[in-house]
Enzyme design. Structure first.
Site, short mmCIF file in Angstrom:
data_model
loop_
_atom_site.label_atom_id
_atom_site.label_comp_id
_atom_site.label_asym_id
_atom_site.label_seq_id
_atom_site.Cartn_x
_atom_site.Cartn_y
_atom_site.Cartn_z
N LYS A 93 0.83 -1.22 0.00
CA LYS A 93 0.00 0.00 0.00
C LYS A 93 0.86 1.26 0.00
CE LYS A 93 -2.51 -2.82 -0.50
NZ LYS A 93 -2.45 -4.29 -0.44
N GLY B 164 0.16 -14.37 -13.45
CA GLY B 164 -0.96 -14.41 -12.50
C GLY B 164 -1.60 -13.04 -12.37
N ALA B 165 -2.86 -12.95 -12.83
CA ALA B 165 -3.60 -11.68 -12.71
C ALA B 165 -4.50 -11.72 -11.48
CB ALA B 165 -4.43 -11.43 -13.97
N GLY B 166 -3.92 -12.20 -10.35
CA GLY B 166 -4.66 -12.19 -9.09
C GLY B 166 -4.38 -10.87 -8.38
N VAL C 208 1.79 -21.09 -19.50
CA VAL C 208 3.19 -20.68 -19.43
C VAL C 208 4.08 -21.91 -19.65
CG1 VAL C 208 4.99 -19.71 -17.92
CG2 VAL C 208 2.68 -18.74 -17.92
N SER D 44 3.23 -14.40 -9.39
CA SER D 44 2.22 -14.22 -8.34
C SER D 44 1.05 -15.13 -8.66
CB SER D 44 1.79 -12.75 -8.26
OG SER D 44 1.53 -12.24 -9.57
N GLY E 183 -0.37 -17.33 -6.40
CA GLY E 183 -0.95 -17.85 -5.18
C GLY E 183 0.11 -18.18 -4.14
N HIS F 26 -23.66 14.90 2.46
CA HIS F 26 -23.47 15.39 1.09
C HIS F 26 -22.36 16.42 1.07
CE1 HIS F 26 -24.40 16.55 -2.98
NE2 HIS F 26 -24.37 17.83 -2.59
P1 FAD Z 1 1.78 -14.25 8.14
O1 FAD Z 1 1.49 -12.81 8.03
O2 FAD Z 1 2.40 -14.95 6.99
O3 FAD Z 1 2.71 -14.41 9.43
C1 FAD Z 1 3.25 -15.64 9.80
C2 FAD Z 1 4.51 -15.38 10.62
O4 FAD Z 1 4.93 -16.59 11.21
C3 FAD Z 1 5.68 -14.89 9.76
O5 FAD Z 1 6.35 -13.85 10.42
C4 FAD Z 1 6.58 -16.13 9.66
O6 FAD Z 1 7.94 -15.82 9.44
C5 FAD Z 1 6.34 -16.73 11.04
N1 FAD Z 1 6.66 -18.16 11.15
C6 FAD Z 1 6.36 -19.16 10.28
N2 FAD Z 1 6.77 -20.34 10.78
C7 FAD Z 1 7.35 -20.07 11.98
C8 FAD Z 1 7.96 -20.87 12.98
N3 FAD Z 1 8.04 -22.20 12.87
N4 FAD Z 1 8.46 -20.26 14.07
C9 FAD Z 1 8.39 -18.90 14.22
N5 FAD Z 1 7.80 -18.10 13.30
C10 FAD Z 1 7.29 -18.69 12.22
N6 FAD Z 1 -4.19 -9.21 2.95
C11 FAD Z 1 -5.12 -8.26 3.21
O7 FAD Z 1 -6.07 -8.52 3.95
N7 FAD Z 1 -5.02 -7.00 2.67
C12 FAD Z 1 -4.00 -6.66 1.85
O8 FAD Z 1 -3.94 -5.52 1.38
C13 FAD Z 1 -3.03 -7.64 1.55
N8 FAD Z 1 -1.99 -7.33 0.76
C14 FAD Z 1 -1.05 -8.29 0.49
C15 FAD Z 1 -0.03 -7.96 -0.39
C16 FAD Z 1 0.92 -8.91 -0.71
C17 FAD Z 1 2.03 -8.54 -1.66
C18 FAD Z 1 0.85 -10.21 -0.13
C19 FAD Z 1 1.88 -11.25 -0.44
C20 FAD Z 1 -0.17 -10.54 0.74
C21 FAD Z 1 -1.14 -9.58 1.05
N9 FAD Z 1 -2.21 -9.87 1.89
C22 FAD Z 1 -3.16 -8.92 2.15
C23 FAD Z 1 -2.34 -11.18 2.55
C24 FAD Z 1 -1.85 -11.11 4.00
O9 FAD Z 1 -0.51 -10.65 4.01
C25 FAD Z 1 -1.96 -12.47 4.66
O10 FAD Z 1 -3.28 -12.97 4.53
C26 FAD Z 1 -1.63 -12.34 6.14
O11 FAD Z 1 -0.33 -11.85 6.34
C27 FAD Z 1 -1.78 -13.71 6.85
O12 FAD Z 1 -1.51 -13.54 8.20
P2 FAD Z 1 -0.96 -14.74 9.09
O13 FAD Z 1 -0.83 -14.18 10.46
O14 FAD Z 1 -1.79 -15.93 8.89
O15 FAD Z 1 0.48 -15.11 8.51
P1 NAI Z 2 -4.22 -15.11 -6.27
O1 NAI Z 2 -4.76 -16.42 -5.90
O2 NAI Z 2 -4.96 -13.87 -5.93
O3 NAI Z 2 -3.99 -15.05 -7.85
C1 NAI Z 2 -3.19 -15.98 -8.53
C2 NAI Z 2 -3.54 -15.91 -10.00
O4 NAI Z 2 -2.57 -16.64 -10.71
C3 NAI Z 2 -4.89 -16.53 -10.32
O5 NAI Z 2 -5.64 -15.65 -11.13
C4 NAI Z 2 -4.53 -17.83 -11.02
O6 NAI Z 2 -5.49 -18.22 -11.97
C5 NAI Z 2 -3.22 -17.44 -11.69
N1 NAI Z 2 -2.34 -18.57 -11.97
C6 NAI Z 2 -2.08 -19.65 -11.19
N2 NAI Z 2 -1.18 -20.45 -11.80
C7 NAI Z 2 -0.85 -19.87 -12.98
C8 NAI Z 2 0.02 -20.21 -14.04
N3 NAI Z 2 0.76 -21.30 -13.99
N4 NAI Z 2 0.09 -19.38 -15.09
C9 NAI Z 2 -0.65 -18.24 -15.16
N5 NAI Z 2 -1.50 -17.87 -14.18
C10 NAI Z 2 -1.60 -18.67 -13.10
O7 NAI Z 2 -2.73 -15.10 -5.68
P2 NAI Z 2 -1.68 -13.93 -5.48
O8 NAI Z 2 -2.00 -12.78 -6.37
O9 NAI Z 2 -0.36 -14.58 -5.57
O10 NAI Z 2 -1.95 -13.49 -4.00
C11 NAI Z 2 -1.89 -14.44 -2.94
C12 NAI Z 2 -2.89 -14.11 -1.89
O11 NAI Z 2 -2.49 -12.98 -1.17
C13 NAI Z 2 -4.26 -13.76 -2.47
O12 NAI Z 2 -5.05 -14.91 -2.57
C14 NAI Z 2 -4.82 -12.84 -1.46
O13 NAI Z 2 -5.59 -13.57 -0.56
C15 NAI Z 2 -3.62 -12.25 -0.76
N6 NAI Z 2 -3.50 -10.84 -1.15
C16 NAI Z 2 -4.48 -9.98 -0.79
C17 NAI Z 2 -4.42 -8.66 -1.15
C18 NAI Z 2 -5.53 -7.76 -0.78
O14 NAI Z 2 -6.35 -8.15 0.03
N7 NAI Z 2 -5.60 -6.55 -1.33
C19 NAI Z 2 -3.29 -8.13 -1.92
C20 NAI Z 2 -2.34 -9.14 -2.31
C21 NAI Z 2 -2.45 -10.44 -1.91
#
Ligand code: FAD
Ligand code: NAI
Length: 475
Positions: free
Chosen positions: A58, A190-192, A247, A279, A281, A454
């Site tokens: 963000k 990946g267009a997720g 791919v 990206s 998943g 408003h």
């Molecule tokens: P995590 O945040 O993954 O935390 C797990 C922690 O446990 C980590 O610090 C890890 O190192 C630690 N850990 C793992 N194993 C061990 C172990 N054995 N001992 C000690 N520590 C350990 N979600 C949203 O809701 N809004 C968003 O805008 C959003 N943006 C995202 C953007 C990106 C680029 C990505 C990749 C994800 C995004 N997400 C977003 C998803 C969100 O980050 C995750 O859903 C969330 O962080 C999950 O929380 P969690 O506590 O389950 O795990």
């Molecule tokens: P995603 O599940 O959102 O999207 C993955 C995309 O990749 C899908 O559209 C899938 O069809 C495509 N895909 C899978 N395999 C492929 C292949 N071999 N070739 C081409 N396309 C392929 O996963 P993403 O974007 O990696 O994010 C992971 C998770 O992190 C999300 O599921 C979401 O829950 C969380 N996240 C949330 C955000 C938010 O809340 N704003 C921001 C970023 C991540």
């Protein structure tokens, strides 16, 4: 000699750290173990969300949106900017500062709530009588014993088969948030959610972005009209998206990454990118946890198996967040964390997956809660639908952000709000009104009869609710 706690939480992401704080509020003695480490060796609690997810993405979305506005949006306001440039190093340093503020904020919250943090990797070593023993390896090495263990170990990016992340050419989310200079040609697989958000960041800063998606269309779980509008807007911004792609070979070398793929029509394609974001998943993190040794059941995809209340197959071992089934969202992890702490305290909280909002922070933002018209139709539910476009909203016009709409889906029989779908400015903030409406079992007429200030964007929500009853006032 073990250090004794009521609860040990493994992982300090949004699931784990929130569970730890709520449990401490409820009077338990709590330890929270996390292994994330800053470059200077200090602990960096907050997990994926804080370090390489929600927060840094963000920050970069905001920086790149500011750049985009300064370059293209300000002129119509009569504001001329000459010599516009982007200092990527400074932008990344700002992002790092914001991440560090959040890390420090969590450590402060731990101190305030008397949660004991441990920095290192935790392994559930076994039972000692009625208690679980957790071994911590790393800077804060220790042996802990507790009645309850909450596993909140999160998830990791899924690699393409046979293509390792090197974070030089082939980037995971961490690499994609730290590109040192704007790449000329950026490929995204990946267009997720990650692909759209981080593709947008680098596109706005000047990269040519090509997104390759396996599915035939964009965001299949979103409302169809929302997905269509999102595709139109994102394409107009210059994100080149190809759907139905298979791919093939990916080869990273010193001059770039070569990607071969087949388009939906079967034709073979090839391109060289300076960087490639993969990206596609995420996969649950259970490595090193000791799951097999203690008999913790995982499902076929490697998630820790839990019931609806986040109980695992082992007594007093709970699991929450990305490491268990359900949407991989920070706020879902938090809800489960609070609920588990309260269940351990004997309370009976509920987490309703049906009212968890989704927000994609592109421009325009995309957000929804509840079910789509199509899903409800398929389930045989009769619905009435109201939409209102931002082109007819005064505040959106004043902001110069008129693309998109609010759509409300209500039960045709009792008018209960069953879904709210938004594409447009501040959609992520607006959708919360739909969450509240659904949680309170509100009818669309309730929303329509509530006074909205408003001029605000939220008037579009009211108008969409009025439109359900065919009595929108401003269109
Ligand atoms: P995590 O945040 O993954 O935390 C797990 C922690 O446990 C980590 O610090 C890890 O190192 C630690 N850990 C793992 N194993 C061990 C172990 N054995 N001992 C000690 N520590 C350990 N979600 C949203 O809701 N809004 C968003 O805008 C959003 N943006 C995202 C953007 C990106 C680029 C990505 C990749 C994800 C995004 N997400 C977003 C998803 C969100 O980050 C995750 O859903 C969330 O962080 C999950 O929380 P969690 O506590 O389950 O795990
Ligand atoms: P995603 O599940 O959102 O999207 C993955 C995309 O990749 C899908 O559209 C899938 O069809 C495509 N895909 C899978 N395999 C492929 C292949 N071999 N070739 C081409 N396309 C392929 O996963 P993403 O974007 O990696 O994010 C992971 C998770 O992190 C999300 O599921 C979401 O829950 C969380 N996240 C949330 C955000 C938010 O809340 N704003 C921001 C970023 C991540």
């Amino acid at each position: 000699m073990s250090q004794e706690f009521d609860i040990v939480v493994i992982g300090a992401g949004p699931g784990g750290y929130i569970a730890a704080i709520r449990a401490a509020q409820l009077g338990f003695s709590v330890a929270c173990v996390d292994d994330w480490t800053r470059r200077d060796g200090k602990p960096a609690p907050g997990g994926t969300c804080t370090n390489v997810g929600c927060i840094p993405s963000k920050a970069l979305l905001q920086s790149s949106e500011n750049f985009e506005r300064a370059g293209h949006g300000f002129a119509e306001h009569g504001i001329a900017i000459g010599g516009l440039s982007i200092d990527v190093a400074k932008m990344l340093a700002r992002k790092e500062r914001i991440v560090a503020q959040n890390n420090d904020g969590i450590l402060l919250l731990f101190r305030r709530n008397k949660v004991t943090p441990f920095h290192g990797r935790a392994r559930v070593a076994g039972r000692s009588g009625e208690r679980w023993v957790v071994a911590v390896d790393g800077p804060g090495a220790a042996e802990l014993a507790a009645t309850h263990v909450i596993v909140a170990t999160g998830s990791l990016p899924r690699p393409l088969p046979g293509v390792a992340f090197d974070n030089l050419r082939v980037l995971d989310n961490a690499g994609a948030l730290a590109i040192a200079e704007v790449p000329k040609r950026l490929g995204v697989i990946g267009a997720g959610v990650v692909g759209l958000e981080l593709g947008s960041v680098w596109r706005r800063l000047g990269a040519e972005v090509t997104i390759l998606e396996a599915l035939p269309g964009l965001l299949p779980t979103a409302d169809e009209a929302v997905a269509k509008e999102a595709l139109r807007s994102l394409t107009r911004q210059g994100l080149a998206m190809r759907f139905g792609v298979t791919v093939g070979a990916v080869g990273a070398g010193p001059d770039g990454v070569d990607v071969a793929w087949r388009d939906a029509d079967g034709s073979g394609q090839q391109a060289r990118f300076d960087r490639l974001i993969v990206s596609i998943g995420r996969v649950p993190t259970t490595a090193g946890l000791g799951a097999r040794d203690i008999g913790l059941a995982l499902d076929a995809r490697g998630f820790v198996e839990v019931d609806a209340e986040c109980r695992t197959n082992l007594p007093n071992v709970w699991a929450i967040g990305d490491v268990v089934r359900g949407p991989m969202l920070a706020h879902k992890a938090e809800e489960e964390g609070v609920a588990v702490a309260e269940r351990i305290a004997g309370q009976r909280p509920e987490v309703d997956f049906g009212t968890i909002p989704w927000v994609i922070y592109t421009a325009p933002e995309i957000a929804w809660v509840g079910r789509t018209e199509r899903e409800l139709g398929a389930a045989g539910v009769d619905v009435r639908v109201g939409s209102f476009p931002f082109t007819a909203n005064g505040r959106a016009r004043a902001m110069g952000e008129t693309s998109g709409f609010v759509k409300i889906v209500a039960d045709a029989g009792n008018d209960r709000v069953l879904g709210m779908h938004v594409v447009g400015p501040m959609a992520g903030e607006l959708v919360e009104e739909g969450v509240v409406a659904m949680e309170f079992g509100a009818a669309s007429e309730d929303l329509a009869r509530i006074c909205h200030a408003h001029p605000t964007l939220s008037e579009a929500t009211r108008e969409a609710a009025l439109a359900v009853g065919r009595r929108a006032l401003n269109i």
